[in-house]
Design an enzyme around this catalytic site. Structure first.
Site, mmCIF file in Angstrom:
data_model
loop_
_atom_site.group_PDB
_atom_site.id
_atom_site.type_symbol
_atom_site.label_atom_id
_atom_site.label_comp_id
_atom_site.label_asym_id
_atom_site.label_seq_id
_atom_site.Cartn_x
_atom_site.Cartn_y
_atom_site.Cartn_z
ATOM 1 N N SER A 150 0.844 -1.206 0.000
ATOM 2 C CA SER A 150 0.000 0.000 0.000
ATOM 3 C C SER A 150 0.870 1.243 0.000
ATOM 4 C CB SER A 150 -0.890 0.035 1.243
ATOM 5 O OG SER A 150 -1.631 1.242 1.276
ATOM 6 N N TYR A 161 -1.443 0.101 10.328
ATOM 7 C CA TYR A 161 -1.534 -0.461 8.967
ATOM 8 C C TYR A 161 -0.310 -0.037 8.145
ATOM 9 C CZ TYR A 161 -3.478 -0.816 4.151
ATOM 10 O OH TYR A 161 -3.698 -1.084 2.823
HETATM 11 N N1 LIG Z 1 -8.787 -0.875 -1.586
HETATM 12 C C1 LIG Z 1 -7.850 0.064 -1.454
HETATM 13 O O1 LIG Z 1 -8.139 1.281 -1.537
HETATM 14 C C2 LIG Z 1 -6.421 -0.345 -1.201
HETATM 15 C C3 LIG Z 1 -5.418 0.643 -1.207
HETATM 16 C C4 LIG Z 1 -4.100 0.265 -0.961
HETATM 17 C C5 LIG Z 1 -3.800 -1.056 -0.719
HETATM 18 N N2 LIG Z 1 -4.794 -1.990 -0.705
HETATM 19 C C6 LIG Z 1 -4.426 -3.371 -0.411
HETATM 20 O O2 LIG Z 1 -4.924 -4.215 -1.432
HETATM 21 C C7 LIG Z 1 -5.324 -5.468 -0.877
HETATM 22 C C8 LIG Z 1 -6.770 -5.755 -1.266
HETATM 23 O O3 LIG Z 1 -7.572 -4.687 -0.798
HETATM 24 P P1 LIG Z 1 -9.153 -4.682 -1.052
HETATM 25 O O4 LIG Z 1 -9.652 -3.336 -0.625
HETATM 26 O O5 LIG Z 1 -9.435 -5.137 -2.418
HETATM 27 O O6 LIG Z 1 -9.576 -5.772 0.011
HETATM 28 P P2 LIG Z 1 -10.992 -6.067 0.722
HETATM 29 O O7 LIG Z 1 -10.924 -5.571 2.116
HETATM 30 O O8 LIG Z 1 -12.124 -5.598 -0.136
HETATM 31 O O9 LIG Z 1 -10.995 -7.658 0.707
HETATM 32 C C9 LIG Z 1 -10.056 -8.374 1.436
HETATM 33 C C10 LIG Z 1 -10.390 -9.850 1.337
HETATM 34 O O10 LIG Z 1 -9.485 -10.543 2.184
HETATM 35 C C11 LIG Z 1 -10.215 -11.468 2.968
HETATM 36 N N3 LIG Z 1 -9.535 -11.667 4.248
HETATM 37 C C12 LIG Z 1 -9.387 -10.762 5.247
HETATM 38 N N4 LIG Z 1 -8.736 -11.321 6.271
HETATM 39 C C13 LIG Z 1 -8.467 -12.598 5.899
HETATM 40 C C14 LIG Z 1 -7.808 -13.672 6.532
HETATM 41 N N5 LIG Z 1 -7.322 -13.557 7.770
HETATM 42 N N6 LIG Z 1 -7.694 -14.836 5.884
HETATM 43 C C15 LIG Z 1 -8.195 -14.984 4.639
HETATM 44 N N7 LIG Z 1 -8.832 -13.997 3.981
HETATM 45 C C16 LIG Z 1 -8.961 -12.817 4.614
HETATM 46 C C17 LIG Z 1 -11.593 -10.852 3.141
HETATM 47 O O11 LIG Z 1 -12.556 -11.845 3.445
HETATM 48 C C18 LIG Z 1 -11.807 -10.184 1.794
HETATM 49 O O12 LIG Z 1 -12.419 -11.047 0.857
HETATM 50 C C19 LIG Z 1 -5.108 -5.354 0.629
HETATM 51 O O13 LIG Z 1 -3.874 -5.955 0.982
HETATM 52 C C20 LIG Z 1 -5.058 -3.862 0.883
HETATM 53 O O14 LIG Z 1 -4.265 -3.541 1.996
HETATM 54 C C21 LIG Z 1 -6.095 -1.658 -0.943
#
Ligand SMILES: NC(=O)c1ccc[n+]([C@@H]2O[C@H](COP(=O)([O-])OP(=O)(O)OC[C@H]3O[C@@H](n4cnc5c(N)ncnc54)[C@H](O)[C@@H]3O)[C@@H](O)[C@H]2O)c1
Length: 266
Positions: A150, A161
């Site tokens: 991130s 985070y």
């Molecule tokens: N969405 C954003 O704006 C953003 C920005 C920067 C980085 N990211 C990173 O991208 C990645 C995906 O983000 P997103 O927003 O698409 O995710 P999200 O929160 O929409 O989905 C995360 C998924 O991970 C699963 N999950 C959570 N904990 C778990 C565990 N302990 N074991 C197995 N599965 C688990 C959840 O059930 C969910 O399906 C993450 O690592 C996040 O930190 C996202």
């Protein structure tokens, strides 16, 4: 028919039930990958079926499966990798999608248990799966890991985070250095704020208070203003660089963390 950069490759995608992970699984399957979608959400098998159907509509006969595991435990990570190797015969590529800030608040407002929870969510699953996949990649003679980090390594209202994702960046670089001679590449992307449909699985199962929503608004404002474009990215804009790094097109790239954040470098 779309590009087929992953024809015959076995890819494990974690956090694949929704969001960026689901987007990665969709496009990888359409490009010929055999994909194991891993998630804690019990509907991940349903998503695996949807992914195969969508790939079929795009002209690719896809082989996908879902696996439910809690990747905040080492046993969950090891079980997911063992299942992938048994179901598909090997593992070529691991994409680590699990993570995401659970709470947004000034650092002084975090309770100690809440700090631990952020590290468990956004660092430990990637650390565990990177370790658990290694024997499978070594047995295969090499492979690729893409960690989704991130740009929040520099940002407000989610210091724990930020620290977790700083850890992801560090493990990416050190693991890449240690295993390059064994034909294993380890890379990461650092997404910025990404627009997505409403989450089926919320980041914070307890729900957000009005105060927390206000703090989240401050983080969203900081993230948006830090981009050159003054906007969030889309899931497709995150998926494309992740799959470029996962593909053989990136064969001379390892240990790198690619910012995908509209000019913000985290
Ligand atoms: N969405 C954003 O704006 C953003 C920005 C920067 C980085 N990211 C990173 O991208 C990645 C995906 O983000 P997103 O927003 O698409 O995710 P999200 O929160 O929409 O989905 C995360 C998924 O991970 C699963 N999950 C959570 N904990 C778990 C565990 N302990 N074991 C197995 N599965 C688990 C959840 O059930 C969910 O399906 C993450 O690592 C996040 O930190 C996202």
């Amino acid at each position: 028919m779309t590009m087929q950069r992953f024809s015959g490759k076995v890819m494990v995608v974690t956090g694949a039930a929704q969001g960026i992970g689901r987007g990665v699984a969709l496009r990888a399957a359409a490009e010929g990958a055999r994909v194991l979608l891993v998630d804690r959400a019990d509907f991940v098998a349903e998503v695996a079926t949807e992914v195969a159907a969508e790939a079929g509509r795009m002209g690719t006969t896809a082989d996908t499966a879902g696996f439910v595991a809690d990747l905040e435990t080492y046993d969950g990570a090891a079980a997911a990798m063992a299942f992938a190797a048994q179901r598909f015969g090997c593992i070529d590529i691991l994409i680590n999608g699990v993570g995401g800030a659970i709470r947004m608040r000034p650092f002084a407002e975090f309770e100690p248990a809440q700090i631990d929870a952020e590290i468990r969510r956004s660092l430990m699953p990637t650390l565990y799966t990177c370790h658990a996949v290694l024997p499978h990649l070594l047995a295969r003679g090499g492979g690729t890991i893409v960690n989704i980090s991130s740009n929040a390594t520099r940002g407000i209202r989610r210091v724990p985070y930020s620290a977790a994702k700083g850890g992801v960046n560090a493990l990416t670089q050190s693991l890449a250095m240690e295993y390059a001679q064994r034909n294993i590449r380890v890379v990461a992307t650092a997404p910025g704020g990404t627009s997505a449909p409403p989450r089926r699985v919320p980041r914070n199962a307890a729900g957000d208070s009005d105060q927390e929503r206000a703090w989240m608004g401050e983080a969203v404002q900081q993230v948006t203003e830090s981009t050159f474009f003054k906007r969030y990215g889309s899931i497709d804009e995150q998926v494309a660089p992740i799959l470029f790094l996962a593909s053989d097109e990136a064969s001379y790239i390892t240990g790198s963390v690619l910012p995908v954040a509209g000019g913000d470098t985290g």
